[in-house]
Enzyme design. Structure first.
Site, PDB file in Angstrom:
ATOM      1  N   HIS A  88      -7.166  11.156   3.553  1.00 37.31           N
ATOM      2  CA  HIS A  88      -5.842  10.908   2.956  1.00 37.31           C
ATOM      3  C   HIS A  88      -5.886  10.059   1.691  1.00 37.31           C
ATOM      4  CE1 HIS A  88      -1.282  10.709   4.105  1.00 37.31           C
ATOM      5  NE2 HIS A  88      -1.560  11.564   3.126  1.00 37.31           N
ATOM      6  N   CYS A  94       0.475   5.502   5.390  1.00 43.45           N
ATOM      7  CA  CYS A  94      -0.966   5.778   5.504  1.00 43.45           C
ATOM      8  C   CYS A  94      -1.781   5.539   4.237  1.00 43.45           C
ATOM      9  CB  CYS A  94      -1.165   7.228   5.949  1.00 43.45           C
ATOM     10  SG  CYS A  94      -0.292   7.703   7.441  1.00 43.45           S
ATOM     11  N   ASP A 139      -4.026   5.573  13.775  1.00 45.00           N
ATOM     12  CA  ASP A 139      -2.995   6.082  12.872  1.00 45.00           C
ATOM     13  C   ASP A 139      -1.618   5.922  13.515  1.00 45.00           C
ATOM     14  OD1 ASP A 139      -1.620   7.376  10.871  1.00 45.00           O
ATOM     15  OD2 ASP A 139      -3.003   9.066  10.748  1.00 45.00           O
ATOM     16  N   ASP A 154      -3.060   1.517  10.701  1.00 47.51           N
ATOM     17  CA  ASP A 154      -2.826   1.648   9.264  1.00 47.51           C
ATOM     18  C   ASP A 154      -1.404   1.275   8.882  1.00 47.51           C
ATOM     19  OD1 ASP A 154      -1.639   3.860  10.467  1.00 47.51           O
ATOM     20  OD2 ASP A 154      -2.209   5.256   8.873  1.00 47.51           O
ATOM     21  N   ASN A 155      -0.500   1.306   9.841  1.00 46.99           N
ATOM     22  CA  ASN A 155       0.893   0.880   9.650  1.00 46.99           C
ATOM     23  C   ASN A 155       1.538   0.793  11.022  1.00 46.99           C
ATOM     24  OD1 ASN A 155       0.881   4.062   8.279  1.00 46.99           O
ATOM     25  ND2 ASN A 155       1.965   3.729  10.203  1.00 46.99           N
TER      26      ASN A 155
END
Length: 489
Positions: free
Chosen positions: A137, A81, A43, A284-285
Site C-alpha cells: 500500500h 493505512c 490492519d 496501522d490505525n
C-alpha cells in the site's frame, strides 16, 4: 617453524579466541550478536479489539507477548493505512512525504518518491537479510516503487489496500484483478486459501530457511482485520455468544491473526532464533467502526483524528528488554519505529528525519525523547485539516473525520453508528485529564489555544503537497493479464 614466528601465531590465535569470547565478530564473519527483528503490523485493529484491553477477545499469543514484554499506552499511528506505512518505512511524517491525504488508490500513479530511503535499505547496510510478507500500500505503478526495489530481499503479498481474503481479487469500480505477488511474479493458484494461512506459512518458511549467523528483519503487515469481514468458521465459532454477526466475524479475524503470529513465533523458537529476537507489534490505525472494529472508550475510529483513530495498540517483546511486564505511558509515534529499529540493529538514522529513537524507552523505560508530534496536516479536504499534540495538549483544526462519538461494541440488536455530516471546527483537549476527548477547552483556554495554533502554523510551513493524481486507465488489470501489476507509470 622459527620460535619468533611460532610465538606470533600463538598470540594471534589467543587474540582471536579472546575476540570470539567477547561476543564481537571475527574478521570476515557475520555479526550474529545483532538481534533478529520481527515487525508485525495489524490492519485496522482497534483499541478494544485485543485481549489486553478487552478480556472478551481471544488473543492468547499476543496477550502473552504483550504482558511479558512492554505494552505501549500512548503509541500513535496515522488515521488510515498509507500514511502510517509511510511513517514506518521512511521515518517521516506523511505530510513531509506527500502521503497525508487518505490512501493510495490502485488505479492512480501514486507512490512514495524514490528519494526516500526505506527501512530495509538501511538494514541491509547493517548486514540484515530483509523479508516482507503481507500488505504494501505504498505504490506499485512502476517496479521501482515495489518492495524488492526498496530494500526487501523477498516479497510475498499484495500491493493494494484491500482485497478478498480467499480469492485475493481486488475490485475497483469497473476494474478488478488478482493482487497477489511472490517477488515479481503473480500468484494465481491460491484461490480459496485464507490469507493469514498463506502469510504465516511463508513467514515460517523464511524462518526455517534462514541462516542463523545473519541477522533477520521480517516485516509482517497482515491483512487481518481489514474489510471485507471474512474468516474461517472455526474462528468465528470461538465467539458464538456474540450475537452481532459482523462483530463475531471481526473478532474471529483477530483470533486468526493471533494464531498466525503464534505459528511464526513457534518457528523462530524451533530454529533457535527466538532468544535473540525483538518483536514490535502495532496496528496501522484505529478500528473501523462501520466494519465492527471497536476503539471504546476512545473517541472515533479509523479515518478520524480522534484518539480512537490514532492511538494504536502496540507492544514490544524480547529478551533484550531490561524492564518488562508493565504498561509504558511514554509518547511514541509511528515515525519513531524507523530510527528505533535501526538503533536496535546497531545503526543510526540519517539526520533530519522526523522520527526519534525510542530504544532506551522500550528497553529500560526511560522517558521518551518525544514531546510533540503531528497527527496530520492536509489541505485537500474541503476544510483544511491539521492536528498536533504538544505535551498533554491536543489541537484539532478543520475536518476531524467521521465517525464522531464513543461506540461500545455492537450490542445484541446489532446497532451501528449513524453517519453524521462531516465534522469541522476547533478542539483543544488536555489528554492527561481527558484521554477520551469529552471536554473541548478551546473557549475556556484562549492563551493555550493561541499557543497551539502558532505551533500548528509553524508545522504547516513545511507541508509537502499531497500526492493525489487522477485515475489512469492504463492501470486496469485487463491490460496486465488480469493482475494488478506495475509497469504503467
Amino acid at each position: 617453524m622459527e620460535p619468533i614466528k611460532l610465538l606470533g601465531n600463538v598470540l594471534l590465535l589467543l587474540s582471536l579466541l579472546q575476540l570470539a569470547a567477547s561476543g564481537h565478530p571475527q574478521p570476515g564473519s557475520h555479526n550474529n550478536t545483532k538481534p533478529h527483528i520481527v515487525f508485525i503490523v495489524a490492519d485496522d485493529l482497534g483499541w478494544n479489539d485485543v485481549g489486553w484491553h478487552n478480556p472478551d477477545v481471544k488473543t492468547p499469543v499476543l496477550d502473552q507477548l504483550a504482558h511479558k514484554g512492554v505494552i505501549f499506552n500512548q503509541s500513535y499511528v496515522n488515521y488510515v493505512c498509507t500514511p502510517s506505512r509511510t511513517a514506518f518505512m521512511t521515518g517521516y511524517f506523511p505530510y513531509h512525504v506527500g502521503s497525508q491525504h487518505l490512501v493510495f488508490r490502485p488505479d492512480t500513479p501514486s507512490a512514495i518518491p524514490s528519494n526516500f530511503t526505506f527501512l530495509p535499505q538501511k538494514l541491509k547496510e547493517l548486514g540484515y537479510s530483509t523479508h516482507m510478507v503481507g500488505k504494501w500500500h505504498l505504490g506499485f505503478c512502476n517496479w521501482k516503487y515495489t518492495p524488492t526495489y526498496r530494500g526487501f530481499d523477498s516479497y510475498y503479498g499484495y500491493y493494494c489496500g484491500a482485497e478478498d481474503y480467499y480469492t485475493h481479487f481486488r475490485s475497483n469500480n469497473k476494474e478488478g484483478g488478482i493482487d497477489f505477488h511472490d517477488n515479481k511474479d503473480p500468484v494465481t493458484d491460491q484461490n480459496g486459501t485464507y490469507s493469514a494461512y498463506l502469510f504465516s506459512g511463508r513467514a515460517v518458511d523464511i524462518v526455517n530457511k534462514h541462516d542463523q549467523n545473519i541477522p533477520l528483519f521480517l516485516y509482517l503487515p497482515f491483512q487481518n482485520v481489514h474489510a471485507p469481514l471474512e474468516v474461517p468458521k472455526r474462528f468465528e465459532d470461538m465467539y458464538i455468544n456474540v450475537q452481532d454477526e459482523n462483530r463475531r466475524k471481526l473478532l474471529g479475524m483477530v483470533s486468526a491473526l493471533d494464531e498466525a503470529v503464534g505459528n511464526v513465533t513457534m518457528a523462530m523458537k524451533k530454529m533457535g532464533l527466538w532468544d535473540n529476537t525483538l518483536v514490535i507489534f502495532t496496528t496501522d490505525n484505529g478500528g473501523m467502526i462501520i466494519q465492527s472494529g471497536n476503539n471504546y472508550p476512545l473517541r472515533g475510529g479509523k479515518t478520524t483524528l480522534w484518539e480512537g483513530g490514532t492511538r494504536g495498540v502496540a507492544f514490544a517483546h524480547g529478551k533484550m528488554l531490561q524492564k518488562t511486564g508493565y504498561t509504558n505511558n511514554e509518547m511514541i509515534h509511528a515515525v519513531d519505529w524507523f530510527p528505533t529499529i535501526l538503533a536496535a540493529a546497531g545503526g543510526t538514522a540519517d539526520p533530519g528525519i522526523d522520527g526519534v529513537s525510542q530504544l532506551d524507552t522500550i528497553v529500560s523505560g526511560k522517558p521518551s525523547p518525544r514531546t510533540e508530534f503531528v497527527y496530520n496536516i492536509d489541505n485537500i479536504f474541503p476544510t483544511i485539516q491539521g492536528a498536533i499534540r504538544v505535551g498533554d495538549y491536543k489541537l484539532i483544526e478543520g475536518f476531524a473525520g467521521l465517525p464522531d462519538g464513543w461506540y461500545p461494541p455492537p450490542n445484541m440488536t446489532g446497532s451501528r453508528p449513524d453517519n453524521k455530516d462531516p465534522i469541522s471546527g476547533t478542539w483543544l483537549f488536555n489528554l492527561k485529564d481527558d484521554p477520551t476527548e469529552h471536554h473541548n477547552l478551546a473557549d475556556t483556554m484562549p492563551d493555550k489555544l493561541k499557543e497551539m495554533r502558532a505551533k500548528l502554523d509553524g508545522y504547516r510551513k513545511t507541508l509537502v503537497p499531497a500526492i493525489n493524481p487522477k485515475a489512469d486507465p492504463k492501470s486496469d488489470p485487463k491490460n496486465w493479464g488480469g493482475v494488478w501489476s506495475p509497469g504503467w507509470c
